[in-house]
Design a protein around this motif. Structure first.
Motif, PDB file in Angstrom:
ATOM      1  N   MET A   1      -3.770  -2.631 -14.697  1.00 43.56           N
ATOM      2  CA  MET A   1      -4.886  -1.738 -15.045  1.00 43.56           C
ATOM      3  C   MET A   1      -5.396  -1.000 -13.810  1.00 43.56           C
ATOM      4  N   THR A   2      -5.498  -1.716 -12.701  1.00 39.17           N
ATOM      5  CA  THR A   2      -5.937  -1.094 -11.455  1.00 39.17           C
ATOM      6  C   THR A   2      -4.929  -0.047 -10.994  1.00 39.17           C
ATOM      7  N   LEU A   3      -3.651  -0.369 -11.050  1.00 37.17           N
ATOM      8  CA  LEU A   3      -2.616   0.593 -10.661  1.00 37.17           C
ATOM      9  C   LEU A   3      -2.657   1.829 -11.547  1.00 37.17           C
ATOM     10  N   LEU A   4      -2.790   1.623 -12.844  1.00 38.44           N
ATOM     11  CA  LEU A   4      -2.849   2.759 -13.759  1.00 38.44           C
ATOM     12  C   LEU A   4      -4.059   3.634 -13.460  1.00 38.44           C
ATOM     13  N   GLU A   5      -5.180   3.016 -13.176  1.00 40.64           N
ATOM     14  CA  GLU A   5      -6.383   3.789 -12.840  1.00 40.64           C
ATOM     15  C   GLU A   5      -6.184   4.572 -11.540  1.00 40.64           C
ATOM     16  N   LEU A   6      -5.555   3.958 -10.554  1.00 33.54           N
ATOM     17  CA  LEU A   6      -5.269   4.658  -9.307  1.00 33.54           C
ATOM     18  C   LEU A   6      -4.355   5.854  -9.540  1.00 33.54           C
TER      19      LEU A   6
ATOM     20  N   SER B   1       3.503   9.465 -10.179  1.00 31.16           N
ATOM     21  CA  SER B   1       2.707   9.586 -11.398  1.00 31.16           C
ATOM     22  C   SER B   1       2.118  10.988 -11.529  1.00 31.16           C
ATOM     23  N   ALA B   2       1.694  11.570 -10.421  1.00 34.00           N
ATOM     24  CA  ALA B   2       1.141  12.930 -10.445  1.00 34.00           C
ATOM     25  C   ALA B   2       2.196  13.929 -10.899  1.00 34.00           C
ATOM     26  N   VAL B   3       3.439  13.753 -10.446  1.00 38.02           N
ATOM     27  CA  VAL B   3       4.530  14.642 -10.872  1.00 38.02           C
ATOM     28  C   VAL B   3       4.736  14.520 -12.381  1.00 38.02           C
ATOM     29  N   ILE B   4       4.736  13.295 -12.887  1.00 35.02           N
ATOM     30  CA  ILE B   4       4.915  13.061 -14.328  1.00 35.02           C
ATOM     31  C   ILE B   4       3.788  13.711 -15.114  1.00 35.02           C
ATOM     32  N   GLN B   5       2.561  13.511 -14.667  1.00 37.56           N
ATOM     33  CA  GLN B   5       1.413  14.090 -15.377  1.00 37.56           C
ATOM     34  C   GLN B   5       1.482  15.617 -15.390  1.00 37.56           C
TER      35      GLN B   5
ATOM     36  N   ILE C   1       0.839  -1.201   0.000  1.00 39.27           N
ATOM     37  CA  ILE C   1       0.000   0.000   0.000  1.00 39.27           C
ATOM     38  C   ILE C   1       0.876   1.254   0.000  1.00 39.27           C
ATOM     39  N   GLY C   2       1.932   1.256   0.812  1.00 39.53           N
ATOM     40  CA  GLY C   2       2.847   2.394   0.832  1.00 39.53           C
ATOM     41  C   GLY C   2       3.509   2.618  -0.522  1.00 39.53           C
ATOM     42  N   LEU C   3       3.911   1.539  -1.174  1.00 34.05           N
ATOM     43  CA  LEU C   3       4.524   1.656  -2.499  1.00 34.05           C
ATOM     44  C   LEU C   3       3.521   2.166  -3.534  1.00 34.05           C
ATOM     45  N   ILE C   4       2.288   1.717  -3.435  1.00 38.64           N
ATOM     46  CA  ILE C   4       1.264   2.203  -4.364  1.00 38.64           C
ATOM     47  C   ILE C   4       1.038   3.699  -4.145  1.00 38.64           C
ATOM     48  N   GLN C   5       0.966   4.121  -2.891  1.00 37.89           N
ATOM     49  CA  GLN C   5       0.797   5.550  -2.603  1.00 37.89           C
ATOM     50  C   GLN C   5       1.967   6.357  -3.155  1.00 37.89           C
ATOM     51  N   GLU C   6       3.175   5.824  -3.041  1.00 40.62           N
ATOM     52  CA  GLU C   6       4.343   6.492  -3.602  1.00 40.62           C
ATOM     53  C   GLU C   6       4.251   6.551  -5.122  1.00 40.62           C
ATOM     54  N   ARG C   7       3.789   5.464  -5.738  1.00 39.16           N
ATOM     55  CA  ARG C   7       3.631   5.425  -7.197  1.00 39.16           C
ATOM     56  C   ARG C   7       2.617   6.457  -7.664  1.00 39.16           C
ATOM     57  N   VAL C   8       1.528   6.587  -6.924  1.00 38.53           N
ATOM     58  CA  VAL C   8       0.503   7.590  -7.262  1.00 38.53           C
ATOM     59  C   VAL C   8       1.119   8.994  -7.233  1.00 38.53           C
ATOM     60  N   ALA C   9       1.910   9.283  -6.217  1.00 39.41           N
ATOM     61  CA  ALA C   9       2.534  10.605  -6.091  1.00 39.41           C
ATOM     62  C   ALA C   9       3.520  10.865  -7.229  1.00 39.41           C
TER      63      ALA C   9
END
Length: 112
Positions: A102-107, A62-66, A52-60
């Motif tokens: 797909m779920t990770l990308l959507e998150l 990804s936001a920088v990239i976007q 979960i921590g790694l997914i939260q880091e990935r989301v953050a």
């Protein structure tokens, strides 16, 4: 005092169920198996917390990239990169890996 008599110290009141044992909770048939299952479940819980921590880091990240892509005049989503991610997860985990990706990308980017 209840009508069926006083509660003994350490005993469950008449209207409550006794506490569940490790065997009840795990579904194991022996105390040894219950111990193994309990320990393994604790490890899974710790792994889930890390995931979960790694997914939260990935989301953050990804936001920088976007934000950088959009600020430069690009699109929010890069479909060829997403296809690379899907392929990576499929290669590592098989068909369920694609669903996980797909779920990770959507998150990370929301629904497109």
């Amino acid at each position: 005092m209840s009508s069926s008599g006083p509660c003994r110290p350490g005993a469950a009141p008449d209207d409550e169920e006794p506490p569940m044992t490790a065997i009840d909770v795990t579904g194991a048939r022996t105390p040894e198996a219950a111990d193994v299952i309990t320990g393994a479940r604790e490890r899974i819980d710790a792994l889930d917390d890390r995931i979960i921590g790694l997914i939260q880091e990935r989301v953050a990240v990804s936001a920088v990239i976007q934000q950088a892509r959009i600020a430069s005049g690009g699109r929010r989503v890069n479909l060829s990169r997403e296809m690379d991610v899907l392929g990576h997860y499929r290669a590592a985990l098989g068909k369920p890996g694609t669903a996980l990706a797909m779920t990770l990308l959507e998150l990370c980017r929301g629904k497109i």
